[in-house]
Design a protein around this motif. Sequence first.
Motif, PDB file in Angstrom:
ATOM      1  N   ARG A 262       5.683   5.619   6.265  1.00 20.92           N
ATOM      2  CA  ARG A 262       4.348   5.356   5.618  1.00 20.92           C
ATOM      3  C   ARG A 262       4.584   5.864   4.184  1.00 20.92           C
ATOM      4  O   ARG A 262       4.856   6.848   3.780  1.00 20.92           O
ATOM      5  CB  ARG A 262       3.196   5.789   6.307  1.00 20.92           C
ATOM      6  N   TYR A 263       4.291   4.630   3.345  1.00 21.74           N
ATOM      7  CA  TYR A 263       4.327   5.063   1.908  1.00 21.74           C
ATOM      8  C   TYR A 263       2.796   4.804   1.365  1.00 21.74           C
ATOM      9  O   TYR A 263       1.983   4.137   1.839  1.00 21.74           O
ATOM     10  CB  TYR A 263       5.048   4.014   1.152  1.00 21.74           C
ATOM     11  N   PHE A 264       2.667   5.530   0.152  1.00 23.09           N
ATOM     12  CA  PHE A 264       1.219   5.413  -0.437  1.00 23.09           C
ATOM     13  C   PHE A 264       1.359   5.269  -1.847  1.00 23.09           C
ATOM     14  O   PHE A 264       2.360   5.790  -2.387  1.00 23.09           O
ATOM     15  CB  PHE A 264       0.341   6.577  -0.234  1.00 23.09           C
TER      16      PHE A 264
ATOM     17  N   ARG B 112       6.484   0.695  -4.919  1.00 24.07           N
ATOM     18  CA  ARG B 112       7.785   0.285  -5.173  1.00 24.07           C
ATOM     19  C   ARG B 112       8.581  -0.268  -3.884  1.00 24.07           C
ATOM     20  O   ARG B 112       9.874  -0.826  -4.106  1.00 24.07           O
ATOM     21  CB  ARG B 112       8.447   1.855  -5.396  1.00 24.07           C
ATOM     22  N   ARG B 113       8.078   0.320  -2.600  1.00 25.01           N
ATOM     23  CA  ARG B 113       8.900  -0.359  -1.581  1.00 25.01           C
ATOM     24  C   ARG B 113       8.611  -1.705  -1.102  1.00 25.01           C
ATOM     25  O   ARG B 113       9.043  -2.410  -0.438  1.00 25.01           O
ATOM     26  CB  ARG B 113       8.816   0.633  -0.451  1.00 25.01           C
ATOM     27  N   GLY B 114       7.387  -2.147  -1.785  1.00 29.97           N
ATOM     28  CA  GLY B 114       6.642  -3.353  -1.462  1.00 29.97           C
ATOM     29  C   GLY B 114       6.130  -3.567  -0.116  1.00 29.97           C
ATOM     30  O   GLY B 114       5.808  -4.770   0.503  1.00 29.97           O
ATOM     31  N   ALA B 115       5.779  -2.450   0.685  1.00 31.84           N
ATOM     32  CA  ALA B 115       5.149  -2.397   1.954  1.00 31.84           C
ATOM     33  C   ALA B 115       4.664  -1.009   2.070  1.00 31.84           C
ATOM     34  O   ALA B 115       5.109   0.046   1.777  1.00 31.84           O
ATOM     35  CB  ALA B 115       6.296  -2.842   2.934  1.00 31.84           C
ATOM     36  N   PRO B 116       3.686  -1.126   2.958  1.00 30.01           N
ATOM     37  CA  PRO B 116       2.917   0.359   3.242  1.00 30.01           C
ATOM     38  C   PRO B 116       3.644   1.145   4.229  1.00 30.01           C
ATOM     39  O   PRO B 116       3.480   2.247   4.383  1.00 30.01           O
ATOM     40  CB  PRO B 116       1.502  -0.110   3.724  1.00 30.01           C
TER      41      PRO B 116
END
Lengths: 137, 75
Positions: free
Chosen positions: B6-8, B14-18
């Motif tokens: 999971r990204y925030f 930057r990854r283009g998705a949560p």
Amino acid sequence: MYQLVDGALDRGAIEAAVTTPEHGAVLVFVGVTRDHFEGRRVVRLSYEAWDEGAITEMRRIGSEIEQRWPGARVAMAHRIGDVPPGEASVVIAVGTAHRAACYEASRYGIEQLKARVPIWKKELYEDGASWKENLPS
Amino acid sequence: MRISVRYFAMLRERRGAPSEVVVVAPGATVGSLYADLFPEPRPRVGFVVRGEVAPADAPLADGDEVLFLPPVGGG
């Protein structure tokens, strides 16, 4: 009461959560979104959170306050989603028996929230945007 | 090993998705996964593995959930 809210914060309810006949001092800290940053006009702010982590960390800060200032009551709410300038992004209410502890505990609450709670803020300007990192106080 | 990530905030952008599921080789750590995903890593990013704050050398196991936490900006 520890909340993340996608919408306007209810200051009255947050204050009421710490107000009892035993608590002779109540402070409500309100963090308000600013409309400028280093000369640039901020048109909107956008907050996002790791929801479970943010609630856990806010509870932990509340517990620390209750230990350091026995008898204190704490309530915290932080906004997520888009917030126009001039609106409350965070409200922290603290109730204690006497005022000295209340000022200290209130300050501790906001400083720890800004340092530790996993919430992120993006400032959107007329000509760009940037993620804001809180600096150590 | 399959790891769900999971990204925030800026990392999410930057990854283009949560979130996403990535495949890593045995022996990977949370820090090595971060370096693989973000070739120009930001400093002061925190790691959470299986719901607990973890150091960069924390080993990963198949099915783990990993969170990357950028420096916070609440308030």
